[in-house]
Design an enzyme around this catalytic site. Structure first.
Site, PDB file in Angstrom:
ATOM      1  N   TYR A 138      -6.478 -24.336  -5.001  1.00 10.96           N
ATOM      2  CA  TYR A 138      -7.788 -23.769  -4.691  1.00 10.96           C
ATOM      3  C   TYR A 138      -7.943 -22.326  -5.169  1.00 10.96           C
ATOM      4  O   TYR A 138      -9.029 -21.746  -5.041  1.00 10.96           O
ATOM      5  CB  TYR A 138      -8.045 -23.808  -3.181  1.00 10.96           C
ATOM      6  N   LYS A 189       6.240 -31.636  -0.812  1.00 12.15           N
ATOM      7  CA  LYS A 189       6.623 -32.559  -1.890  1.00 12.15           C
ATOM      8  C   LYS A 189       7.784 -31.882  -2.644  1.00 12.15           C
ATOM      9  O   LYS A 189       7.658 -31.531  -3.818  1.00 12.15           O
ATOM     10  CB  LYS A 189       5.399 -32.806  -2.810  1.00 12.15           C
ATOM     11  N   ASP A 223       3.363 -38.006   0.590  1.00 13.78           N
ATOM     12  CA  ASP A 223       3.067 -39.442   0.481  1.00 13.78           C
ATOM     13  C   ASP A 223       3.568 -40.180   1.720  1.00 13.78           C
ATOM     14  O   ASP A 223       2.867 -41.020   2.289  1.00 13.78           O
ATOM     15  CB  ASP A 223       3.634 -40.035  -0.826  1.00 13.78           C
ATOM     16  N   ASP A 247      -6.162 -30.793   2.582  1.00 13.95           N
ATOM     17  CA  ASP A 247      -7.498 -31.355   2.365  1.00 13.95           C
ATOM     18  C   ASP A 247      -7.435 -32.878   2.416  1.00 13.95           C
ATOM     19  O   ASP A 247      -8.236 -33.531   3.088  1.00 13.95           O
ATOM     20  CB  ASP A 247      -8.033 -30.891   0.999  1.00 13.95           C
ATOM     21  N   ASP A 251      -8.659 -35.906   5.737  1.00 14.35           N
ATOM     22  CA  ASP A 251      -9.658 -36.985   5.671  1.00 14.35           C
ATOM     23  C   ASP A 251      -9.049 -38.275   6.207  1.00 14.35           C
ATOM     24  O   ASP A 251      -9.700 -39.032   6.936  1.00 14.35           O
ATOM     25  CB  ASP A 251     -10.186 -37.196   4.244  1.00 14.35           C
TER      26      ASP A 251
HETATM   27  C1  IPM Z   1     -13.159 -29.649   3.115  1.00 16.20           C
HETATM   28  C2  IPM Z   1     -13.954 -29.976   1.904  1.00 16.20           C
HETATM   29  C3  IPM Z   1     -13.912 -28.794   0.949  1.00 16.20           C
HETATM   30  C4  IPM Z   1     -12.465 -28.570   0.557  1.00 16.20           C
HETATM   31  C5  IPM Z   1     -14.794 -28.960  -0.293  1.00 16.20           C
HETATM   32  C6  IPM Z   1     -16.232 -29.267   0.063  1.00 16.20           C
HETATM   33  C7  IPM Z   1     -14.709 -27.747  -1.192  1.00 16.20           C
HETATM   34  O1  IPM Z   1     -13.502 -31.142   1.306  1.00 16.20           O
HETATM   35  O2  IPM Z   1     -13.508 -28.697   3.830  1.00 16.20           O
HETATM   36  O3  IPM Z   1     -12.160 -30.328   3.373  1.00 16.20           O
HETATM   37  O4  IPM Z   1     -11.966 -29.174  -0.401  1.00 16.20           O
HETATM   38  O5  IPM Z   1     -11.820 -27.766   1.218  1.00 16.20           O
HETATM   39 MN    MN Z   2     -11.938 -32.124   2.410  1.00 11.43          MN
END
Ligand code: IPM
Ligand code: MN
Length: 358
Positions: A138, A189, A223, A247, A251
């Protein structure tokens, strides 16, 4: 003397403003019940303003935000703006400018929420991911050469300094120490990313042995982390990891706790201005339909309250959210809750205002 908190409110794009409106209602109810004051100010950063004026975040916007105790954000992302522009120019810009070096993402399955994992319930899913929030892929280092030719080269580099790693690890160790299981897992990793995660692993064990001997240390490759988050989520207490892996795994984690309707996070600078947000996107197709679930934004508001020191208010918000989920909602999914966005907000408000009796 009454406590007053200055909160910047950025509704943002798509359904962001709708969910933030509900979160603000809940913050106001908490302020009424727990006798603190809120000084709220709205900001119109986002895709609409960008399309209208070409502005993402100006220096004066950033200076304005500096005066707040915390920021509440809805969502950034507009279908008419190329991916990357608003994310980099607004969301990531705020994270970096305010050095919000921790991305804190609690993963908790509340009773009554349908979990996609077989045979897993609330007793199995209760951990926190501490995602480093300033470095890694990032950082923006990289570029093209010979772009558009058959010999095109693209490079994007992960960067970590010892300082970035240490401050993130210290936050994670301190958090793990406050939890009953006192266990911190480093997700890395080390078998392939032999520079970046070698640094993380050395720093992890050095700090753990020296400053946190009471915290149990574990290590998982990223992983394998994904595999165990699905198979044995009860193994995890606090997970610490770099920005990119953080990130991705959050999710996955979010879907195991019921999805984007409930998952919230905080971009935290323990010494500066922090920003709290539902971790889902702007969901443009649901805009203005009153069908989106506001609970993730409300939970982000709860995290904000805890962060500014209103622990009891934060607790009341969580209790209210749990109550509404367990007793009222059919599902956490947009359009399937059995209630509209504003009604869900109203139910949480009612419970926060009245206390556990409601
Ligand atoms: C998150 C989102 C952001 C990230 C994006 C929208 C830049 O996916 O907050 O997890 O990758 O950090
Ligand atoms: Mn995200």
């Amino acid at each position: 003397m009454s406590r007053t908190y200055k909160i910047a409110v950025i509704g943002g794009d798509g359904t962001g403003p709708e969910v933030v409106r509900e979160a603000v209602k809940v913050l106001k109810a908490a302020a009424g019940r727990f006798a603190f004051k809120l000084d709220l100010q709205d900001f119109d950063f986002g895709g609409e303003r960008y399309l209208r004026t070409g502005e993402l975040l100006t220096d004066s916007d950033l200076n304005a935000l500096r005066r707040f105790d915390a920021i509440l954000l809805g969502a950034i992302g507009h279908p008419d703006v190329k991916p990357g522009i608003l994310e980099k120019g607004i969301l990531l810009r705020i994270r970096f400018e305010f050095d919000q070096y921790i991305n804190l993402r609690p993963v908790k399955l509340y009773p009554g929420v349908e979990c996609p994992l077989k045979d897993k319930g609330p007793e199995h899913i209760d951990y926190v991911v501490v995602r480093e929030n300033t470095g890694d892929l990032y950082c923006g280092a990289g570029g093209f050469s010979m772009r558009g030719t058959p010999h095109e080269v693209a490079i994007q580099t992960s960067v970590y300094t010892r300082h970035q790693v240490d401050r993130c690890l210290r936050y994670a160790f301190q958090l793990a120490r406050r939890r009953p299981r006192k266990t911190l897992a480093l997700c890395g990793k080390t078998n392939v990313l032999t520079y970046i995660y070698d640094l993380w692993e050395r720093a992890f064990h050095e700090m753990g042995a020296r400053e946190f001997p009471d915290v149990k240390r574990e290590y998982y490759h990223v992983d394998a982390t994904c595999m165990w988050m699905v198979k044995n989520p009860e193994w995890f207490d606090v997970i610490v990891t770099g920005n990119m892996f953080g990130d991705i795994i959050t999710d996955l984690a979010a879907i195991t706790q019921g999805g984007m309707g409930i998952a919230a996070g905080g971009n935290i600078n323990p010494e500066g201005v922090s920003m709290f947000e539902p971790i889902g996107g702007s969901a443009p197709k649901y805009t203005g339909q009153n069908v989106i679930n506001p609970l993730a934004a409300i939970c982000a508001g709860g995290m904000l309250l805890k962060h500014v020191g209103e622990e009891r208010a934060a607790e009341a918000v969580e209790q209210a959210v749990m109550h509404v989920i367990a007793r009222k909602l059919k599902s956490l999914a947009a359009g399937r809750m059995g209630y509209g966005t504003t009604e869900v907000g109203d139910m949480v408000v009612e419970h926060v205002a009245a206390g556990s009796a409601a």
